[in-house]
Design a protein around this motif. Structure first.
Motif, mmCIF file in Angstrom:
data_model
loop_
_atom_site.group_PDB
_atom_site.id
_atom_site.type_symbol
_atom_site.label_atom_id
_atom_site.label_comp_id
_atom_site.label_asym_id
_atom_site.label_seq_id
_atom_site.Cartn_x
_atom_site.Cartn_y
_atom_site.Cartn_z
ATOM 1 N N ALA A 114 1.022 -1.203 0.167
ATOM 2 C CA ALA A 114 -0.034 -0.124 0.203
ATOM 3 C C ALA A 114 0.894 1.251 -0.035
ATOM 4 O O ALA A 114 0.616 2.388 -0.803
ATOM 5 C CB ALA A 114 -1.138 0.037 1.259
ATOM 6 N N ALA A 115 1.926 1.157 0.956
ATOM 7 C CA ALA A 115 2.579 2.485 1.004
ATOM 8 C C ALA A 115 3.634 2.871 -0.432
ATOM 9 O O ALA A 115 3.506 3.699 -1.046
ATOM 10 C CB ALA A 115 3.970 2.290 1.917
ATOM 11 N N HIS A 116 3.899 1.516 -0.980
ATOM 12 C CA HIS A 116 4.537 1.577 -2.495
ATOM 13 C C HIS A 116 3.741 2.256 -3.366
ATOM 14 O O HIS A 116 3.842 3.406 -4.397
ATOM 15 C CB HIS A 116 5.224 0.344 -2.813
ATOM 16 N N GLU A 117 2.496 1.778 -3.296
ATOM 17 C CA GLU A 117 1.650 2.108 -4.228
ATOM 18 C C GLU A 117 0.998 3.878 -4.272
ATOM 19 O O GLU A 117 0.718 4.248 -5.257
ATOM 20 C CB GLU A 117 0.344 1.168 -4.274
ATOM 21 N N LEU A 118 1.176 4.147 -2.836
ATOM 22 C CA LEU A 118 0.897 5.393 -2.802
ATOM 23 C C LEU A 118 1.939 6.293 -2.995
ATOM 24 O O LEU A 118 1.939 7.627 -3.091
ATOM 25 C CB LEU A 118 0.529 5.592 -1.108
ATOM 26 N N GLY A 119 3.263 5.840 -3.217
ATOM 27 C CA GLY A 119 4.328 6.729 -3.434
ATOM 28 C C GLY A 119 5.015 7.033 -2.017
ATOM 29 O O GLY A 119 5.957 8.168 -2.152
ATOM 30 N N VAL A 120 4.925 6.379 -0.761
ATOM 31 C CA VAL A 120 6.008 6.326 0.201
ATOM 32 C C VAL A 120 7.290 5.841 0.049
ATOM 33 O O VAL A 120 7.315 4.726 -0.401
ATOM 34 C CB VAL A 120 5.387 5.783 1.571
ATOM 35 N N PRO A 121 8.332 6.476 0.321
ATOM 36 C CA PRO A 121 9.571 5.928 -0.102
ATOM 37 C C PRO A 121 9.875 4.807 1.011
ATOM 38 O O PRO A 121 9.700 4.883 2.288
ATOM 39 C CB PRO A 121 10.621 7.149 0.269
ATOM 40 N N LEU A 122 10.439 3.732 0.518
ATOM 41 C CA LEU A 122 10.789 2.504 1.300
ATOM 42 C C LEU A 122 12.167 2.340 1.501
ATOM 43 O O LEU A 122 13.045 2.596 0.551
ATOM 44 C CB LEU A 122 10.155 1.229 0.609
ATOM 45 N N ALA A 123 12.643 1.756 2.654
ATOM 46 C CA ALA A 123 13.957 1.405 2.882
ATOM 47 C C ALA A 123 14.130 0.209 3.468
ATOM 48 O O ALA A 123 13.504 -0.169 4.193
ATOM 49 C CB ALA A 123 14.717 2.521 3.874
ATOM 50 N N ALA A 124 15.216 -0.620 2.971
ATOM 51 C CA ALA A 124 15.117 -2.026 3.361
ATOM 52 C C ALA A 124 16.250 -1.880 4.664
ATOM 53 O O ALA A 124 17.283 -1.273 4.575
ATOM 54 C CB ALA A 124 16.008 -2.683 2.398
ATOM 55 N N GLY A 125 16.011 -2.767 5.661
ATOM 56 C CA GLY A 125 16.623 -2.701 6.929
ATOM 57 C C GLY A 125 16.211 -3.986 7.509
ATOM 58 O O GLY A 125 15.159 -4.770 7.507
ATOM 59 N N THR A 126 17.208 -4.713 8.059
ATOM 60 C CA THR A 126 16.880 -6.028 8.778
ATOM 61 C C THR A 126 16.707 -6.089 10.317
ATOM 62 O O THR A 126 16.302 -7.321 10.555
ATOM 63 C CB THR A 126 18.288 -6.980 8.471
ATOM 64 N N ASP A 127 17.279 -4.971 10.826
ATOM 65 C CA ASP A 127 16.831 -4.929 12.375
ATOM 66 C C ASP A 127 17.934 -5.904 12.912
ATOM 67 O O ASP A 127 17.358 -6.576 13.962
ATOM 68 C CB ASP A 127 15.366 -5.147 12.732
ATOM 69 N N SER A 128 18.904 -6.366 12.159
ATOM 70 C CA SER A 128 19.783 -7.452 13.029
ATOM 71 C C SER A 128 20.348 -6.914 14.274
ATOM 72 O O SER A 128 20.651 -5.648 14.508
ATOM 73 C CB SER A 128 20.793 -7.755 12.041
ATOM 74 N N SER A 129 20.472 -7.719 15.282
ATOM 75 C CA SER A 129 21.207 -7.293 16.523
ATOM 76 C C SER A 129 21.450 -8.633 17.186
ATOM 77 O O SER A 129 21.375 -9.589 16.837
ATOM 78 C CB SER A 129 20.054 -6.498 17.204
ATOM 79 N N GLY A 130 22.251 -8.527 18.427
ATOM 80 C CA GLY A 130 22.677 -9.581 19.332
ATOM 81 C C GLY A 130 23.470 -10.460 18.929
ATOM 82 O O GLY A 130 23.270 -11.723 19.107
ATOM 83 N N GLY A 131 24.277 -10.419 17.833
ATOM 84 C CA GLY A 131 25.326 -11.254 17.217
ATOM 85 C C GLY A 131 24.869 -12.045 15.781
ATOM 86 O O GLY A 131 25.869 -12.408 15.246
ATOM 87 N N THR A 132 23.459 -11.898 15.376
ATOM 88 C CA THR A 132 23.064 -12.591 14.211
ATOM 89 C C THR A 132 23.002 -11.537 13.242
ATOM 90 O O THR A 132 22.014 -10.784 13.470
ATOM 91 C CB THR A 132 21.854 -13.488 14.487
#
Ligand SMILES: [Zn+2]
Length: 427
Positions: free
Chosen positions: A332-350
């Motif tokens: 829905a965000a993409h179709e509306l034109g909201v900019p998206l950013a990729a993030g993994t939220d990796s933490s704690g050693g993995t």
């Protein structure tokens, strides 16, 4: 209590000591003019103060420019002192004689990827992120400013860490161990109600920025990854979030905000945050507002997908419920034109590969090229590095990944880069 009785944050006096402590925790070299453990050919070793970088020619691969979607077969990328000097078809680019060549025949060549939400607390995590293709990263905060130390490590020894946009410590009601991170934060441990008053919120933002944070990380909701917390419970009001945003803006910095509930997302967005993190329950009215303001959405799909396999039944159930909601919100965000950013939220050693987030963006309904843009040109714009990161063109950073096939027909290839180059240095 009155925080004004405590001295204001002192930017120069303790910064070196704070960073040395963070560096020790992160297992990295201490930040000083003499401690750089860089290769002899690098700028750092030359002692000219400029960021380190190598010379390399990537030759024979198929080059993808995420900005335009243009594909160049049999391409040459010439990197000098860590920066792209030229990129184009073989024959159209002058290759310096005797240059070190990375043979890319049979591979596609892409700019290094951006992980726009990752917690880098150790040198091992920083190294793992680069090896998996994240040559740039925006921190989602650390307990003791380790991300600031990792940022300095990356400048001296680029193959060991992504270039980091650091968030320093988390602006949250309960600072936990972070009260030990900094003598200017310890007075906050006395607050019965935690970091909630306008004065206390300003203090954490100002200390963070004085220590060198590039962005501010805060939250509006509790965590999804802890079974005892309710991610729909709100911890800061619109007014408190606006106070945090104003304190950051006074120093020209943006705020990223951990959010889940629609009410929380709306409060955070209208308070003026730069990017919404997670956002599983974000509603259309908030997405429309994000489009109007240019607020970024960093859904961290891989973190939510990771919960599905949790041995804890509450977390597994949350993962199963949140993932399809979040995927619908992303589309829905993409179709509306909201900019998206990729993030993994990796933490704690993995450290999860940033390619996994691109895969989930594709699965949510983005095209392959648009999914790749969330980890290249799009994320770079969020980090304010769009003139140097996200493409392989003249003047851009010499950060690249090689993958063993065409990512425009199979983005899962990005999860397993066959080679990574960081500032002209093969990793
Ligand atoms: Zn996070």
């Amino acid at each position: 209590m009155c925080l004004e009785a405590s001295p204001p944050p002192s930017p120069s006096v303790t910064r070196r000591g704070i960073l040395a402590g963070a560096a020790a925790l992160a297992g990295t070299v201490a930040v000083s003019g003499t401690a750089a453990a860089a290769a002899p050919s690098t700028a750092a070793a030359r002692g000219d103060g400029s960021p380190a970088g190598g010379d390399l020619v990537i030759r024979g691969g198929t080059l993808l420019d995420p900005a335009t979607g243009e594909v160049t077969e049999n391409a040459v990328v010439v990197i000098e002192r860590g920066t792209v000097r030229a990129a184009g078809r073989e024959g159209a680019v002058t290759v310096p004689e005797g240059a070190e060549v990375l043979d890319a025949h049979g591979h596609w060549v892409l700019p290094g990827l951006v992980d726009a939400h990752i917690h880098l607390s150790t040198a091992t995590e920083a190294r793992d992120a680069v090896r998996q293709g994240a040559t740039s990263a925006r921190s989602g905060s650390t307990t003791f400013y380790q991300d600031i130390a990792v940022r300095e490590l990356a400048r001296h020894s680029p193959a060991l860490a992504p270039r980091v946009t650091a968030a320093g410590v988390f602006v949250t009601p309960d600072l936990g161990d972070t009260v030990l991170a900094d003598p200017d934060l310890t007075p906050l441990a006395r607050l019965k109600d935690g970091v909630r008053s306008a004065e206390a919120l300003r203090r954490v933002v100002e200390v963070n920025l004085a220590r060198g944070a590039d962005v501010i990380k805060t939250r509006v909701n509790e965590r999804a990854g802890l079974p005892e917390q309710d991610p729909l419970a709100q911890v800061y009001s619109y007014e408190q979030l606006a106070e945090i945003v104003a304190a950051a803006r006074r120093r020209g910095k943006g705020v990223l905000c951990h959010s889940y509930s629609e009410r929380g997302c709306h409060d955070a967005v209208t308070a003026g945050i730069r990017s919404l993190e997670h956002g599983a329950f974000v509603g259309e009215r908030t997405l429309v507002e994000m489009r109007r303001r240019g607020t970024y959405f960093t859904p961290t799909l891989s973190a939510i997908a990771g919960m599905v396999d949790s041995p804890n039944p509450i977390l597994a159930e949350r993962g199963r419920t949140y993932l399809p909601l979040l995927q619908r919100a992303v589309l829905a965000a993409h179709e509306l034109g909201v900019p998206l950013a990729a993030g993994t939220d990796s933490s704690g050693g993995t450290v999860r590969p940033i390619g996994r987030e691109v895969e989930l963006m594709r699965a949510a309904g983005l095209s392959e090229l648009d999914a790749i843009r969330t980890a290249t040109t799009g994320a770079a714009r969020l980090l304010g590095t769009e003139r140097t990161v996200g493409r392989l063109a003249r003047g851009y950073a010499g950060d690249a990944i090689l993958v063993a096939g065409d990512p425009l027909s199979d983005v899962t290839l990005l999860k397993h880069p066959t080679r990574v180059v960081r500032a002209g240095v093969p990793v």
